[in-house]
Design a protein around this motif. Sequence first.
Motif, PDB file in Angstrom:
ATOM      1  N   GLU A 106      36.007  45.749  33.429  1.00 30.97           N
ATOM      2  CA  GLU A 106      35.577  47.031  33.991  1.00 30.97           C
ATOM      3  C   GLU A 106      36.280  47.284  35.329  1.00 30.97           C
ATOM      4  OE1 GLU A 106      31.168  47.557  31.932  1.00 30.97           O
ATOM      5  OE2 GLU A 106      31.292  47.141  34.077  1.00 30.97           O
ATOM      6  N   ARG A 107      36.303  48.564  35.706  1.00 35.87           N
ATOM      7  CA  ARG A 107      36.989  48.985  36.936  1.00 35.87           C
ATOM      8  C   ARG A 107      36.046  49.002  38.115  1.00 35.87           C
ATOM      9  NH1 ARG A 107      40.373  51.707  33.938  1.00 35.87           N
ATOM     10  NH2 ARG A 107      42.561  51.290  34.476  1.00 35.87           N
ATOM     11  N   ILE A 127      40.565  45.842  38.340  1.00 37.44           N
ATOM     12  CA  ILE A 127      39.889  45.410  37.107  1.00 37.44           C
ATOM     13  C   ILE A 127      39.258  44.044  37.371  1.00 37.44           C
ATOM     14  CG2 ILE A 127      40.261  44.683  34.709  1.00 37.44           C
ATOM     15  CD1 ILE A 127      40.914  47.494  34.757  1.00 37.44           C
ATOM     16  N   CYS A 176      39.683  40.030  41.033  1.00 42.33           N
ATOM     17  CA  CYS A 176      40.036  41.236  40.288  1.00 42.33           C
ATOM     18  C   CYS A 176      41.504  41.572  40.562  1.00 42.33           C
ATOM     19  CB  CYS A 176      39.095  42.395  40.620  1.00 42.33           C
ATOM     20  SG  CYS A 176      38.723  42.607  42.340  1.00 42.33           S
ATOM     21  N   GLU A 182      45.093  47.589  40.175  1.00 39.27           N
ATOM     22  CA  GLU A 182      45.814  48.437  39.219  1.00 39.27           C
ATOM     23  C   GLU A 182      46.551  49.572  39.910  1.00 39.27           C
ATOM     24  OE1 GLU A 182      44.956  48.525  35.305  1.00 39.27           O
ATOM     25  OE2 GLU A 182      45.275  46.505  36.116  1.00 39.27           O
TER      26      GLU A 182
END
Lengths: 238, 238
Positions: free
Chosen positions: B36-37, B51, B66, B69
């Motif tokens: 998930e973002r 992410i 994470c 992106e």
Amino acid sequence: MPSYYVPKTFTVGETVRLSAEETAHALRVMRIEPGERLTLLNGQGGRASAILLDDGPTRKIREASCRIESTEIVPRPQLSIILYVAPPRNKNMDTVLKSATELGVARIVPVICRYAVSRPDASAIESWSQTLVTAMKQSGNPWLPELDAPQAFSEALTYSDEDGFFGAVPQSDDLQASDFPYTPDRLSLWVGPEGGFSPEEEQALRKKGLLPLTIGPWILRVETAVTALIGSLLTQFH
Amino acid sequence: MPSYYVPKTFTVGETVRLSAEETAHALRVMRIEPGERLTLLNGQGGRASAILLDDGPTRKIREASCRIESTEIVPRPQLSIILYVAPPRNKNMDTVLKSATELGVARIVPVICRYAVSRPDASAIESWSQTLVTAMKQSGNPWLPELDAPQAFSEALTYSDEDGFFGAVPQSDDLQASDFPYTPDRLSLWVGPEGGFSPEEEQALRKKGLLPLTIGPWILRVETAVTALIGSLLTQFH
């Protein structure tokens, strides 16, 4: 110096009684002595200078009396702001109510929005009224804001008849108050809940002719939005 | 959607770790799943979309990782406001700090005035820093306000070099921000304690060229003054 709330018409030479709460504050907290002066506010623009009378031993007095020495009516602010606000959780609603009183808002309408975080009951409303009185006395504003019973959004919008603004979630088409076509004497300010107005609510506000307003590009809490936007409106329309 | 504070330079493709607090919030409160973002803010204008990576069983992860992106640098606000404020009692200082962050203040200097009601210790300052980070994440403002160590009034005034205003006790010679001779890119706003600036402090502020500013005729609490006056300044000088 604090002032005392006596919701009566003031007449020079007359004697008025303080409520039990105001008496306790004047005599037991502030330790005002007979013969000393105090400032009374009636919430309707009336301000009076009064002398505390001698009613006997301080600790026995339930409702102190004082004689009015001079009175004045402080004019209403030139711009009446009617604040429609989705109540945030209680402590934060107190901040909203205090700020609104200090900044001279004329009327406060608690509005229940789709994304409401709090549904006020009778005890909340009683406590809000007390907060307004406290804020009035601390700020010296002799005009107690009117407090409406909470209303559903659609009902409040139907019966509102002022021009005005809604805020304050950042939106690309935000207008500035300076886009307003004339200098109004009444304005409404609508501030939604934490989650914002729903799309339907926003559409209804726009359809009513209300203009989006914000300050800066970031997300404001309800209490920040209320205070900063009133500051902005009073700066634009003073 | 909340964002997460990672005080690093963001580079696309790199992996960053959330702090233990941010990890707890993301995984255990918001229940974000691998893949998930989430939005990261670095407090220096950097905002990233990242992410969440799969580091194994959620409850065992102390510092989640994470992958970044995309990133952007959000420009600083055009007007830098430096807020010099006499800290009110703690809960109310939190309101000041949150409002200042939401409204995009550049720097906050706690000032110890003659009529100070609170003398902040190290634990207060640590708690203020945390409040600023929380407010940054909630408001989405990627610029964390600088927080100075508390300074004595005279010291703060000596080293300040911005034009600006002080408020907000009503005074007969109050100027409006519109009296300001040009559109500044830096402004200071000085807000005194509940009891106001002392006569000597006020004289020193005037001598430094700072202009008195208020909104409305009533007494404003420190937290109302800060929020409403920033609202006024941003309206005048946007």
